[in-house]
Each structure stands twice: as structure tokens, then as C-alpha cells.
Design a protein around this motif. Structure first.
Motif, PDB file in Angstrom:
ATOM      1  N   UNK A 198     -11.660 -27.727   7.525  1.00 57.70           N
ATOM      2  CA  UNK A 198     -10.500 -26.961   8.508  1.00 57.70           C
ATOM      3  C   UNK A 198     -10.317 -25.948   7.626  1.00 57.70           C
ATOM      4  N   UNK A 199     -10.159 -24.814   8.168  1.00 55.50           N
ATOM      5  CA  UNK A 199      -9.810 -23.464   7.569  1.00 55.50           C
ATOM      6  C   UNK A 199      -8.291 -22.868   7.817  1.00 55.50           C
ATOM      7  N   UNK A 200      -7.648 -22.713   6.951  1.00 51.36           N
ATOM      8  CA  UNK A 200      -6.274 -22.083   7.030  1.00 51.36           C
ATOM      9  C   UNK A 200      -6.198 -20.803   6.575  1.00 51.36           C
ATOM     10  N   UNK A 201      -5.242 -19.978   7.051  1.00 54.35           N
ATOM     11  CA  UNK A 201      -5.026 -18.742   6.688  1.00 54.35           C
ATOM     12  C   UNK A 201      -3.448 -18.636   6.423  1.00 54.35           C
ATOM     13  N   UNK A 202      -3.023 -18.525   5.110  1.00 52.98           N
ATOM     14  CA  UNK A 202      -1.642 -18.681   4.624  1.00 52.98           C
ATOM     15  C   UNK A 202      -1.183 -19.949   5.076  1.00 52.98           C
ATOM     16  N   UNK A 203      -2.010 -21.041   5.056  1.00 53.32           N
ATOM     17  CA  UNK A 203      -1.399 -22.586   5.336  1.00 53.32           C
ATOM     18  C   UNK A 203      -1.100 -22.603   6.920  1.00 53.32           C
ATOM     19  N   UNK A 204      -1.685 -21.595   7.679  1.00 53.54           N
ATOM     20  CA  UNK A 204      -1.838 -21.845   9.055  1.00 53.54           C
ATOM     21  C   UNK A 204      -3.325 -21.986   9.671  1.00 53.54           C
ATOM     22  N   UNK A 205      -3.105 -23.132  10.341  1.00 55.31           N
ATOM     23  CA  UNK A 205      -4.631 -23.523  10.898  1.00 55.31           C
ATOM     24  C   UNK A 205      -5.470 -22.587  11.489  1.00 55.31           C
ATOM     25  N   UNK A 206      -6.547 -22.189  11.561  1.00 57.18           N
ATOM     26  CA  UNK A 206      -7.370 -20.978  12.162  1.00 57.18           C
ATOM     27  C   UNK A 206      -8.160 -22.037  13.155  1.00 57.18           C
TER      28      UNK A 206
END
Length: 1457
Positions: A198-206
Motif C-alpha cells: 500500500x502507498x501512503x502520502x504523509x502517512x495518508x493512504x493513497x
């Protein structure tokens, strides 16, 4: 007891629910689940009706920390999921569907089962007998043995290497990119079982599926990537990828920094340095493809030329093509070609599926460049009027062993009526036989197809139906294989563990003959009016053999279950039920079966009402149309409120007043914004939008406000070429070039900024002027001497302020001391055409030591060298440059000069492409009906606020007394108030807000004079005549005066005048004016003496006049009057028998002479009489046989003319109506005329001269049809007349005219001609008797001459010998023959062809060379025979034969007897 068990089971479920949410329970990993199960196995459970208590055993510190949440008394109050695990489970739920879960490899499934527990179990309490207890003990021993074997197997398999936590072998790298570019993060993860990422941006799920326009994730063979599209500044963040399997979790981080472009740094996007090749690649895409339009069935090619600098040997960029941001791969529909400098994409046999935004991406080692344009595909013409067009985008989903779901999208055009439904066809791959899948049309754009054969591949197509008929079928879907999804997953995944191959675990439990359990998770996945689709999971207990299923239904309110598929159980855990009663409710359940039998039924689905679960989408919000370009409009709308399972939108356009709606897109689009291309400029259009989903079309949105298709207004492009025009100690004059694009609005002014530069240190930008300047130069004051400054300029229009120009190289504030002028500035071009353009500039601000005296213009084509345009300087600040090449780009610069010398060049302008803009008009000079001279200029690209600006000699018009300007819409007229020589010059017109639409017209003195002439003609118009007045004599001697008018109106009037007196209709005059043909006529029955004078037609047509006259006086009038009287007499004559054609002669090709005349208006009683020399030719006369009549033509056949035929011939007609006569004088002149006509026929009948050789010489001759003694013939040799002599003679033999040349010599060579008189001049026939003609003729003459000599001198017997000689026996025979020959021939005698020799019996003599004699003494019967006198000399031999017959008298014969 059963109640207690149920309570215990409920307690157990509640306990699990307390620690696990329903969300996590479905995706919790097997390791954590097993640990939790181990913990709960030791929990004691107590129940009561009031309160339920839960007691847990003491936990270790590690377990407390990892799994349970405790209060102060160490009581468990909840279950805590680790942070990484809960977020990962949330990602797994969002990003993976149930089908993706099924795609795990077999090896992974086995390994997972080894480390997990069964999630479902039951607690049973029952009394056991001894035998059962013993059996269970034996089973436990067997199970222990099995576990021991399994442990040994795990040791052999080295479980530490086989299963291991995720590990990043290649971590994602941080990247810094420019705003607007795409960035891709790559990494490689190793681990077994296969990790989930899973990919995250600033610990927010993408959530890539929720935002496909922004993110694209890919996972192939343990390689994972995240693509961030069209980055903006907000995408600057720390990105994390998390990988998780049963052995643990691992993360990797990468930072992405998005840089914005800043004016003070660069003017164009930079490329990265490639250390591999040691260069920085710069990519430029030229010859770009634009918005394209095609029709289904056509082939379309898109292409761009790609320039990559520098060129590196054996290096090629990566060329990628995208459609709607989806990478395209070569196929039978899509062909790609890269030639090294040009990328081509060919779409074979276009379909609506090919419509979309196409993007060409060029990847290099230094970065990438892209170009995009939209491709529209129109529907092909329908075969039947009114039928819908074909559906599109047919796809296959949820494929199973005997089942697949087919979906499609509705077409944009429904036809003359709404679509009633769709037919689905299938075809097995490898065949050409299409089978219809549904008997009745389905309204829903989704259909489950059953009855497939496992292992076979199929393709599908869909057709739409309305009241008018069935559409063409859609493009076929991609092939799909009917097979189990797990088998497909194994085929797709390949080996489960790449380093060991496929690992298979085989359970050894004897499961053969076990009845399968009941299916689980039965649910209704789709429910429409036409069908209901059920799905379930296979039973846990099923043995080794395959499982099939029976589906049962029950009408709600009854207890009767009916098996749906009685004949054949299904193999797939999917089933579609048809023929259900709409509106009724049903329960459904499923049974598993195998060879051992049919298992228990599954749980019921619950009541399901047959009907569409998916409603039609609601109408989109109001459409808003926004101007974009001259051929496109941007349409926005509000999204449909009920957008569940929304497919996309169709946009329609209609020209105001037409009430005809046309789709803008034939493939539905997502979002709420679309650019409608292909519109006609200046059309007033309205737009509407309709939404579609699987259920059908929504109602249309409300119509947008009318929008005129025109280019929108935008911010202008930055100015360019900041130049230093003048400098002193404390100020500098800066100039610049106007923006290349004005943005569709006038440039209202410019703002300047400056900053100081000291070494590499640059200060901040400071504003110079608070009020915009309108010129392209500005004096910057209050500067410091010897300091360096940079300037940038911004343009402003109605829309806003442009970006700043590229800062100039630092200028030093220092006084100029040069003597020559400074550079010119403000260079710009107008009237750009294929072969010319006009350059304009401003004089330099700094003139040097003296004023500017002229200018030079230099030009450079492409990458060529600079060259001068003119030899002599020009004083004008403009110049028209001609002789350019169409499509070539040019740069221009200007040099100013004064008496000291030529100054420096201006900033180059360009590149400017020599190409005429489509739709460009030129200035047209017009003279209206009132004689007003004007210049007209039309523009079809008018933008809002555009104006026509006229100038003379490229200077603004200040003297309005000379010209008046009138402008209406897109047309402007410059009117000359009083045209004169003062108005000579070059007039130009520029249309503002159009990026350079302009034209010019040069008025010369010659052109002005011509225009003044035309103006005078228009002010004082003259009615033109196609034919001036003429006169014509008609039957009965009637006179017709007539004229033809060239141009007139229906108001045109004619006045008829004779000798200045107006004449009117009456007994003497008849008038007529045919306005259809423009012919004016006046008739008079006869001309009298008083009619001598001038006749005139006067015309009046509004202010136009016309006049035409005819003068009839003197000799002309007398002749006309005489002709009129003659015509009247002729008319009277023709009332009775008369001669239509008078007596005349005719000579036939055979030279026979005929007298002919044609008669008319005769009857049987009419007397016809012929006379010669006044004597009537009666019936009995010889000449009466020569008279004939046929077809109203009387004839007299004279035959070959001779002097006796000379005379006066006359023919008379007579009956009671009148009489007429005609005569022909064939004496003297008449006779000679007939002879001359005969001579013409004879001369023209002559053949070409021919040559004939004889023994005496050469004869030239020609043949004619007839010869008479009166015919004059002359022969010429070398153009000289030939005199008659003994050697050269001419004459006539029959119809042959000849010239004989005796004993010809070389002097007789040359050109011969015969001149035959033809009555006027003569006809010549020429023969060139030389060369080969002479050689052949002379050789033939010599041959014939020699033959004649030989014939004349050859030896021959000329007489004296009889043919037969009869002589009595005993007498002597003496014969003498006369012989001739020169030389004297040799003589011999033969008897019976044997030569006789002289002897006593034969005496042979030859005397005087002429006489040969033979004497036979006392002949006997033996002397009878055939004799010959043979003479011979060198010219020949001849024999004079005779026969000698010797007889015996009768008495002598009797004596002998």
C-alpha cells in the motif's frame, strides 16, 4: 442442553466481535488470528440472563503490549490492532477485490493454510461410548503422527528460507521534478508469502482507484510503482510504501519535491543531465498532430516530428502513446512506428472506442516531453434511416467455467426512437459462426451469458434495437476463456516460489466419497427486470473431486422449493436466473453435489424482489458553455446527483434556430467538463448533457445559454527582446518587442521591473512604473552611474498581466560616446503572406552625432546566414519584403545610419513563418453605383473588442477630411471623400485582438485614373447596347429596325424618333420592346421617298440613358428602297409557279454538264417549256431526251460540252395563277464559264506524275477524267517551260497527258511539273526526276533499249519456208529461207532435231548472209519428217520449222505391191 450450547456459541461470537470489528475480521492475517485463537481457547465462559461476564487468563507483558488493551486492574477492555497492520488492512480492503484475493498462487494458499486455523468451529457436548473414545484416541495418534511428518517435511524445506518477511531489494528513490510533469516511484519487494503493498502520502493512504486521474499503481513480478500525474506544488510530500505478509511488515520512504518555475531563473523547463552519455538531452516536438476527426471504418494516422539534441549514436528515446492516460500497446487496431525522428500512430478501422485524448510521450535520459490532442470518431452512416448507431466498449467480466458477464456502453445516438433493448451475440474463437445469446432484447447494459463450454475462448458483440430496426453490431470484445478463476490466477501468476518451482501439498485424508458441504456467502449480486445473478463461495468440505451446484428458488409466502437447473448442474459459483416474474419476491439457495451425492442447502438469500436495483441517473446540472477557440467551446455541467454506477456523459450541440441536436462526443466521458471541437466559427450554439449508466439514459440537462463560437480572450504572451536604446549617466532608455500573442484583446500597456546586478549577486525586482506605458520603449531615470541593471517587461490586456519577459543581459548605466545611431526598436511584422511580409520599426532613441538618414534591413532564413534585403537605405520606417519561400521561417533586424556611419543591429525579430493564415482576405477597392470610391476589408476572425485600424503609409490617419471610415460587423470601408493625387500611397488596415490580421493596398496614379473613370461611369451611367441599331429586309419588302440592349431593368422605357420627331404605333410603324431578350424593334411595311432620314431609339432607365441611331440617306437609302421593292415583287412572284433557284449549270466529276433549276408552287397543270436559242424543244426532238424532273428540280443533260452546245437556254412556267421564266446564256462568256468549270474538274482529277521507261527513253504522265482540245497544258523542267523538239515531245493519248524524253542524259535530271489550266490559275503536279527515281528509270530505259536492240538484231528466219511441204518420191526438193541477223547468224539444218550435214543427198548453202537453202536430191519416203532451219548469233537463236511429207504415186505404189 441445546439451548446452553447456543448460548455458549453466541457468547463465543460476541467475544470475537468484541475484540475484532467486522471490518478487520474478514482480512485479519492468519498469524494474528491464530495467536488470538490460542488465547481464547483458555477462556472460561459464564452466562446469566442479566449480565454476561468474561474472564481472561493472565497475559505476558509481550502479549499485553501487542494484542490487548487493559485497564488499571489488568482487565481486558478491547483488542488493539498495531498501527501498521490496521492501516494496511484498510488499504487491502480498498484496493483489492474478492477476485484479486482469488489470484493467489496454489503454493501460497497451502502455506497460508499451514499457518492458520479454521475460523469457524462448533462446540459440541455429547455422551461418548467406549468404542467412540477408542476411535478418537486412535485418530489422535494418527494426527500426532501426521503432525510429526509435517514437521519433518518443514525441516527438509528449510522454512526459514521459504517463508520470510518482506524486504525491499530496490527502494524508491526521492525525486525533484518540475511542476506539470509526471513522476514515478519504483521499488522491488521480496518476501514469501507474496507481500501485499500500500502507498501512503504523509502517512495518508493513497486510493488510486478513487483518483485514477491523479495516481496509477502497478504490481508485476514483485515490482511495484506509483505514478503521480501532472504534479503540482501540493504533491510535495514524503511517500511511503508498506509491504505486509504473515511474517511481518516493512516500509520504504521517498521524498518528492515539486519545483515551480520562476521568472528570474529560467525561461523554459530544464532537462536533467545524463551521466551515462555525458550530455543533457533536449527534446522538441514539432509538426504536432492537432485535434482530428474521423469516421468509423476509416484509417487515421497521428504523427509528430521529434528533435532530440544532441544526437548520440545508437541512442533512441522511449516512445510511448497513451489514450486517456492509458498506455497503448500494438494490436491489430493500433500500429506504431518510430523512424528515428518521427513518431507515427495509425488507428486501423476506426471505431468509437478509439475516441479520446491521445498523448505522445518521449522519454529520454534527461526527462520527457509530451504532446496531446483529442481524436473524435463519428458514427458510420446507418444502412436504414432511423435505426440507432452501434453500442461501444464491449467488455467481459467475472469469467468462470460456464459463465461470463458482458457489459457495454450505450451509443450517443438512439435514432428516430428510443432504444428498446440490446441483443448480445457470441462467437467461439477460431470460427465465424455468431450465436445470439438472448431471445428478447435486454434494456440493461449488462448481461450474464451462461452455457459456455469450459476451456474454450469466446468473443462478444452487441447490437441496439429501436422501432426502426437493429443497429450494426459493435466492435467485438477481447477474447475471454471460460475457466475457473483460480486456474486463471495460476496461469497468470506463474510459479508460486520462483526459486523452488511450484510447491504442492497433498492432503492424505481419505476424502473420496465425501458428500460436499453447503456453499457459503450466498448473495444476490445483480437484480434486474430480466434476470437475477447469484454468487457464492465453494463449500469447505468438498474432497478431491470437483464440485457442481444446483440452484433452487422459492416464491416468498410458499414453502415450495423448485430446482432451477434440473438438467445440468453448474460448475461456476455464479448463476443467472431468467424468466422470473417481475415484481414478485423470491428466496434462493444452492446445493453442492459430486459423485457421492447432493449436500445440504446453503442459507437462504432472503426475499429478493425482481426489478431493477439500479435506477436511471438523474439529469445532470445545467450546462454552461464557455468560449475557447474559433472552432471549440468548453462545456461544464453539474454532476448527476444519483451517480451510483454512473457510466459517463454525452454532450450535444445545436445551432440556435435549427432544432437539430448533434452529439459532440461519441464515446461517453467522465468528469463535468468537456471541450467540444469541430464547431463552425461564428455559429450561435446551445449545449445540453445527458448521463448514462447501465440502466440507460438520463433526461437531458437544461440547455446552456447561447454561445457564439469564437476564440476566447486570454492573458498575452510575455514581451521579448529587451534592448538598450540609449544610456547616459543617470538614465537608460529600454525598448522591447510587443508580445507575439495578444490573447485576443488589445495590449493596454506595459509594466517594467528592474534589479541591480553586482557580480553573481542579483537584488530583488522593483517596479519602475505604476502607470502602464503604451509604447514599446521607456526612459528609466534616477539610476546610478556605472552600475549594472536588468529589466523585465510585462504586458497587460483586458484579461490580465502577462508573465515577465526574459531578463536582459545586465546593462551598465554609462553614457554612450559613439557617433553612430543606436539600435532601432519596436520591430513587428504585418501582412504575413506565403511570399512576403511587411516589417515595421521605431527609430532609434539615440541618434548619435547627427540625425538618422536611413535604414538597412537584414534577413536570415532558418539557420542560414544574414543577408541584406536592399542595396540602398530607406528613409521609411517600414519595408515590404518579397521573394520569400512558403513555410520557411525568417529572422529580421534593422540597422540605422547617419552621416557618420551605420549603427548596431536591433534585436532580431522572429522567427516568423512565411505562411498565409487560412481565411485571410485582402483589401478590395470598390466603386458603388453612385460612383463613390472606397476600400473594403473583411475579417472573419473578429474577437470581442476587435477594431479596424486604418493607416496611410503605415502611419495613423490624422486627416479625416480625405477618408471616411465606416465599420459594420466584420467589414470596414474606407471611403475617399474627394479622390485626387493627394491620396496616392499605401493604405493598410489592422484588426486588433486577432494576432496580426492585416492587409494593405497601394494606390498608384494609374490606378486612381482608372477608378475615376469607373466612378464617372457610375455617376452618369449609360445603358449599354449589345448591338447598335441595324436594318433588316424581310418578306414582302418589310423593313425591320432593331437593336439589342445589354443591361437594363424592367423600368426601362424606349422612345422612337425619326428626324427628331417622335413616332408612335400606327398604320405605318409597328414597335416592340422584348424585356426578356432586350431586343427593340420597329417595323415599316415599305420605304417611301419621304422615309429618307435618321431613325433613333432613345432609352431611359432611371438615371441611366442610352441612344442608338441609323442614318438612311442618299445612295444607301436608294439601294435599300430598291431592295425593298424587289423583295415585294419577289413575294408577288412566288404566289404562282416560280423558280426557287434560277437556271444554272453544274459539271459532274465525270465532266458531264447539267443545266438545273429548282421550281416551287407548281401543280400538275403547270406548263413547263424548254427553249434553246428561242426555239422550243418539243417532245420529238433529240434534245427532249435530255430533259428531266425530280424532286422539284428541272434538269437538262448536255453531256460532254462542245461548241454545238453553245446557245441561250430558257425555261418557262405557266398556269392560271401566273408565270415565271429563267434563262441561261451559254454563248461567249457563258460558254467560257462552263469550260472553265470543266477545266477545274479536269485539273483537280489529275493524278500525280508517274514515270515509265521505254526502249526509246522516259515518259512522264498523268491521267485525267476527260480531255478536250480547249484545255491548256504546259510542261516545265526546272521551272522553265519545255519546248517541243524531236527529242522531247508532249501530247495526249486518250485521257493521259504525257511527256516523252528520248535518249535521256544527265541533263534531263531535275524537277518536272505539268501545269493544267483550271479555269482561273492552274493545277500543278510535280515530280522530282533525280536521285533514286532517276536511277531506277534510267536503268530500266537502258535495260529496255538493250532488249530492243537484241530483239532487233537477233538471228531469225524472216520468211521463205513453208509450214508443210508435200513432194512425190523421186523428185528433188529445194527450199530457201530468208535469214536476218546482225552479226550474220550461223545457219544449220535439222531433221527430227538432228543436225543435217551436207552430202550427196543433202546440199546446204548460205549465200550473201541472207539466204539459206537446202536441196534434197531424189527424195524418198525416208526423207519425210520434221525439219528446221536454225539460225544463231550473239543475240539469240531461232528455228524456222516445217514438215516434209514424201508420198508415192498410186500407180507406182501398185507396181511395188
Amino acid at each position: 442442553m441445546s439451548g446452553s450450547l447456543q448460548v455458549q456459541q453466541q457468547e463465543q461470537r460476541n467475544l470475537e466481535t468484541h475484540y475484532e470489528s467486522s471490518y478487520h475480521r474478514s482480512t485479519l492475517s492468519s498469524v494474528s488470528h491464530q495467536s488470538y485463537a490460542a488465547h481464547t481457547s483458555s477462556v472460561g465462559v459464564k452466562t446469566s440472563t442479566k449480565k454476561q461476564e468474561k474472564k481472561l487468563t493472565a497475559l505476558s507483558k509481550k502479549d499485553k503490549r501487542l494484542r490487548l488493551a487493559l485497564d488499571k486492574e489488568d482487565e481486558v477492555i478491547g483488542y488493539v490492532v498495531p498501527v501498521f497492520r490496521s492501516s494496511h488492512l484498510a488499504t487491502q480492503e480498498l484496493m483489492e477485490t474478492q477476485e484479486e484475493v482469488k489470484e493467489e498462487g496454489v503454493g501460497y494458499v497451502v502455506m497460508r493454510n499451514l499457518f492458520s486455523r479454521e475460523s469457524g468451529y462448533k462446540i459440541k457436548v455429547e455422551k461418548k461410548s467406549r468404542s467412540i473414545s477408542m476411535r478418537e484416541s486412535a485418530d489422535r495418534l494418527a494426527l500426532g503422527k501426521k503432525m510429526h511428518e509435517k514437521q519433518e517435511f518443514q525441516k527438509k524445506m528449510n522454512p526459514d528460507s521459504l517463508t520470510h518477511p518482506p524486504e525491499f531489494t530496490v527502494k524508491p528513490r526521492g525525486q525533484t521534478v518540475w511542476e506539470g510533469k509526471n513522476v514515478t516511484l519504483h521499488c522491488t519487494v521480496a518476501g514469501w508469502p507474496k507481500p501485499r503493498v500500500a502507498w501512503y502520502k504523509n502517512n495518508v493512504l493513497i486510493d488510486a482507484k478513487a483518483h485514477p486521474e491523479k495516481y496509477t499503481t502497478e504490481s508485476n513480478y514483485n515490482m511495484h510503482s506509483l505514478e503521480i500525474k501532472k504534479c503540482d506544488f501540493s504533491d510535495t510530500a514524503e511517500y511511503r510504501i508498506s509491504a505486509l505478509n504473515v511474517k511481518g511488515e516493512s516500509s520504504a520512504f521517498a521524498s518528492v519535491i515539486i519545483k515551480r518555475f520562476k521568472d528570474e531563473e529560467v525561461s523554459e523547463r530544464p532537462h536533467g543531465y545524463s551521466p551515462e552519455y555525458g550530455v543533457t538531452f533536449r527534446t522538441t516536438i514539432i509538426d504536432k498532430f492537432g485535434v482530428a476527426f474521423g469516421q468509423e471504418g476509416e484509417t487515421m494516422s497521428l504523427g509528430c516530428t521529434v528533435v532530440i539534441y544532441p544526437t548520440v549514436k545508437r541512442y533512441q528515446p522511449e516512445v510511448l502513446w497513451y489514450r486517456n492516460d492509458v498506455l497503448l500497446a500494438p494490436s491489430k487496431w493500433v500500429h506504431m512506428h518510430w523512424s528515428g525522428d518521427r513518431a507515427m500512430l495509425t488507428l486501423v478501422h476506426l471505431n468509437k472506442e478509439d475516441e479520446g485524448l491521445y498523448t505522445l510521450r518521449i522519454n529520454t535520459k534527461s526527462g520527457f516531453d509530451t504532446h496531446s490532442a483529442y481524436v473524435f470518431v463519428r458514427d458510420s452512416n446507418v444502412e436504414v434511416e432511423g435505426v440507432p448507431v452501434a453500442p461501444l466498449d464491449v467488455r467481459c467480466h467475472d469469467a468462470n467455467k460456464d459463465y461470463v458477464v458482458v457489459t457495454w456502453k450505450q451509443p450517443a445516438v438512439e435514432g428516430s426512437s428510443s432504444i428498446l433493448g440490446y441483443f448480445i451475440d457470441r462467437c467461439e474463437v477460431g470460427t465465424h459462426h455468431w450465436t445470439q445469446c438472448n431471445d428478447t432484447p435486454v434494456k440493461y447494459a449488462r448481461f450474464p451469458v451462461t452455457g459456455l463450454v469450459e476451456g474454450r475462448s469466446y468473443i462478444f458483440r452487441v447490437s441496439a434495437l429501436n422501432m426502426a430496426g437493429v443497429s450494426r453490431p459493435s466492435r467485438v470484445s477481447d477474447p475471454v476463456v471460460a475457466m475457473d478463476p483460480s486456474d486463471r490466477a495460476r496461469l497468470r501468476a506463474g510459479p508460486s516460489a520462483p526459486w523452488t518451482g511450484m510447491i504442492k501439498f497433498t492432503e492424505e485424508d481419505p476424502t473420496v466419497g465425501v458428500v460436499p458441504g453447503s456453499p457459503t456467502d450466498l448473495a444476490v449480486t445483480e437484480a434486474t427486470k430480466s434476470y437475477v445473478v447469484l454468487s457464492w463461495k465453494p463449500p469447505l468440505q468438498r474432497g478431491h473431486e470437483g464440485v457442481m451446484y444446483y440452484v433452487e428458488k422459492c416464491l416468498v409466502g410458499t414453502d415450495t422449493w423448485q430446482r432451477v437447473n434440473t438438467g445440468m448442474p453448474v460448475k461456476s459459483p455464479r448463476f443467472a436466473l431468467f424468466d422470473l416474474a417481475e415484481g414478485k419476491s423470491y428466496n434462493f439457495r444452492v446445493r453442492s453435489c459430486n459423485s457421492a451425492g447432493v449436500g445440504e442447502p446453503s442459507e437462504e438469500t432472503g426475499a429478493t424482489t425482481v426489478g431493477d436495483r439500479l435506477d436511471l441517473p438523474s439529469a445532470p446540472g445545467p450546462a454552461v458553455a464557455i468560449r475557447n477557440t474559433a472552432t471549440s467551446v468548453v462545456v461544464t455541467w453539474g454532476a448527476s446527483k444519483e451517480d451510483r454506477a454512473l457510466v459517463r456523459y454525452y454532450i450535444e450541440v445545436s445551432v440556435v434556430g435549427s432544432n437539430v441536436w448533434v452529439p459532440c462526443n461519441n464515446k461517453p466521458v467522465k468528469g463535468s467538463r468537456f471541450v467540444c471541437h469541430g464547431l463552425n466559427t461564428d455559429d450561435n450554439c446551445v449545449f445540453r448533457v445527458k448521463a448514462v449508466n447501465a440502466a440507460g439514459y438520463s433526461t437531458c440537462s437544461s440547455e446552456s445559454e447561447a454561445c457564439i463560437v469564437k476564440a476566447s480572450i486570454e492573458v498575452p504572451s510575455p514581451p521579448s527582446a529587451v534592448t538598450l536604446l540609449e544610456r547616459v549617466r543617470d538614465y537608460m532608455v529600454v525598448g522591447w518587442q510587443a508580445p507575439a500573442k495578444t490573447g485576443g484583446a488589445d495590449i493596454r500597456g506595459y509594466y517594467l521591473d528592474y534589479r541591480t546586478v553586482q557580480g553573481n549577486v542579483k537584488s530583488k525586482w522593483h517596479e519602475i512604473n505604476l502607470k502602464a506605458v503604451t509604447t514599446t520603449s521607456y526612459k528609466v531615470e534616477n539610476l546610478k552611474e556605472n552600475k549594472f541593471y536588468q529589466f523585465q517587461v510585462r504586458a497587460i490586456n483586458q484579461t490580465g498581466i502577462s508573465e515577465g519577459s526574459v531578463p536582459n543581459a545586465p546593462f551598465e548605466c554609462k553614457e554612450w560616446t559613439v557617433a553612430v545611431p543606436g539600435p532601432s526598436h519596436g520591430l513587428h511584422v504585418l501582412e504575413v503572406r506565403n511570399d512576403s511580409m511587411v516589417l515595421l520599426w521605431e527609430p532609434p532613441t539615440f541618434n548619435g552625432r547627427s540625425s538618422v538618414t536611413g535604414y538597412y534591413v537584414d534577413i536570415k532564413e532558418g539557420k542560414g546566414k544574414w543577408r541584406g534585403v536592399q542595396e540602398r537605405s530607406t528613409k521609411n520606417t517600414y519595408m515590404k519584403i518579397t521573394g520569400l519561400k512558403e513555410g520557411a521561417s525568417y529572422q529580421l533586424c534593422v540597422f540605422a545610419k547617419n552621416v557618420v556611419g551605420v549603427g548596431g543591429p536591433s534585436k532580431p525579430l522572429g522567427p516568423v513563418v512565411a505562411q498565409t493564415r487560412p481565411g485571410t482576405n485582402e483589401i478590395v477597392v470598390d466603386v458603388d453605383d453612385n460612383g463613390v470610391i472606397s476600400m473594403i476589408f473583411e475579417c472573419s476572425e473578429m474577437a470581442e473588442g476587435s477594431q479596424f485600424v486604418w493607416s496611410k503609409n503605415y502611419k495613423a490617419l490624422t486627416d479625416t477630411s480625405r477618408l471616411s471610415i465606416e465599420t459594420v460587423g466584420g467589414k470596414s470601408r474606407a471611403i475617399f471623400n474627394d479622390p485626387s493625387l493627394e491620396d496616392l500611397g499605401t493604405y493598410s488596415c489592422v484588426v486588433t485582438n486577432t494576432d496580426g490580421v492585416s492587409a494593405s493596398y497601394t494606390l498608384t496614379e494609374e490606378g486612381l485614373m482608372r477608378l475615376l473613370e469607373i466612378s464617372h461611369e457610375h455617376q452618369f451611367p449609360i445603358i449599354p447596347f449589345k448591338s447598335d441599331m441595324a436594318i433588316e429586309l424581310q418578306e414582302k419588302g418589310r423593313v425591320r429596325f432593331w437593336a439589342e440592349v445589354g443591361k437594363f431593368t424592367n423600368n426601362c422605357q424606349v422612345e422612337y424618333v425619326f428626324n427628331d420627331n417622335i413616332v408612335t404605333q400606327g398604320k405605318k410603324y409597328t414597335m416592340n420592346f422584348d424585356k426578356n431578350t432586350g431586343i427593340i424593334e420597329m417595323f415599316m411595311d415599305s420605304l417611301e421617298v419621304t422615309d429618307e432620314g435618321t431613325f433613333t431609339f432613345n432609352l431611359v432607365d432611371g438615371k441611366a440613358t442610352g441612344r442608338t441611331s441609323l442614318v438612311l440617306i442618299g445612295k444607301e437609302f436608294a439601294e435599300l428602297q430598291k431592295k425593298s421593292e424587289f423583295e415585294r415583287a419577289e413575294w408577288v412572284r412566288k404566289q404562282g409557279p416560280h423558280f426557287v433557284e434560277y437556271l444554272s449549270f453544274e459539271v459532274t466529276p465525270e465532266c458531264d454538264v447539267y443545266l438545273k433549276c429548282k421550281v416551287g408552287n407548281i401543280k400538275a397543270e403547270t406548263e413547263i417549256t424548254w427553249f434553246k436559242d428561242g426555239i422550243e424543244i418539243e417532245e420529238g426532238d433529240e434534245d427532249a431526251q435530255k430533259i428531266g424532273i425530280a424532286g422539284g428540280v428541272l434538269s437538262f443533260n448536255i453531256g460532254k460540252l462542245s461548241k454545238k452546245d453553245a446557245g441561250v437556254y430558257e425555261v418557262k412556267l405557266k398556269d392560271e395563277r401566273g408565270k415565271d421564266k429563267t434563262l441561261l446564256d451559254l454563248t461567249e462568256a457563258g460558254y467560257q464559264a462552263v469550260l472553265n468549270e470543266m477545266f477545274r474538274v479536269i485539273a483537280n482529277s489529275s493524278t500525280e506524275l508517274k514515270v515509265e521507261s521505254t526502249e526509246h527513253g522516259i515518259i512522264l504522265y498523268t491521267n485525267v477524267v476527260y480531255h478536250t482540245e480547249e484545255l491548256r497544258v504546259g510542261w516545265l523542267h526546272k521551272d522553265s517551260k519545255i519546248s517541243h523538239s524531236d527529242r522531247v515531245q508532249c501530247g495526249v493519248t486518250g485521257e493521259q497527258l504525257w511527256l516523252k524524253i528520248k535518249e535521256p542524259t544527265d541533263k534531263d535530271k531535275g524537277k518536272y511539273a505539268i501545269d493544267i489550266f483550271d479555269g482561273s490559275a492552274g493545277v500543278k503536279r510535280v515530280l522530282d526526276l533525280s536521285g533514286k527515281v532517276w536511277e531506277e528509270a534510267f536503268a530500266e530505259f537502258q535495260r529496255l533499249k538493250a532488249a530492243a536492240i537484241a530483239e532487233r538484231n537477233r538471228a531469225r528466219v524472216v520468211g521463205g519456208l513453208p509450214d508443210v511441204v508435200t513432194i512425190q518420191e523421186g523428185k528433188s526438193l529445194n527450199l530457201t529461207g530468208n535469214v536476218w541477223g546482225d552479226p550474220v547468224p550461223e545457219v544449220s539444218w535439222t531433221k527430227n532435231e538432228k543436225v543435217l550435214l551436207p552430202d550427196e543427198h543433202y546440199t546446204l548453202k548460205f549465200e550473201h548472209g541472207k539466204f539459206a537453202s537446202m536441196t534434197i536430191a531424189a527424195v524418198t519416203t525416208t526423207d519425210s519428217g520434221k525439219y528446221a532451219l536454225v539460225v544463231k548469233n550473239k543475240y539469240g537463236t531461232e528455228a524456222g520449222e516445217f514438215t516434209v511429207s514424201v508420198y508415192i504415186p498410186e500407180d507406182e505404189a501398185e507396181k511395188k505391191d
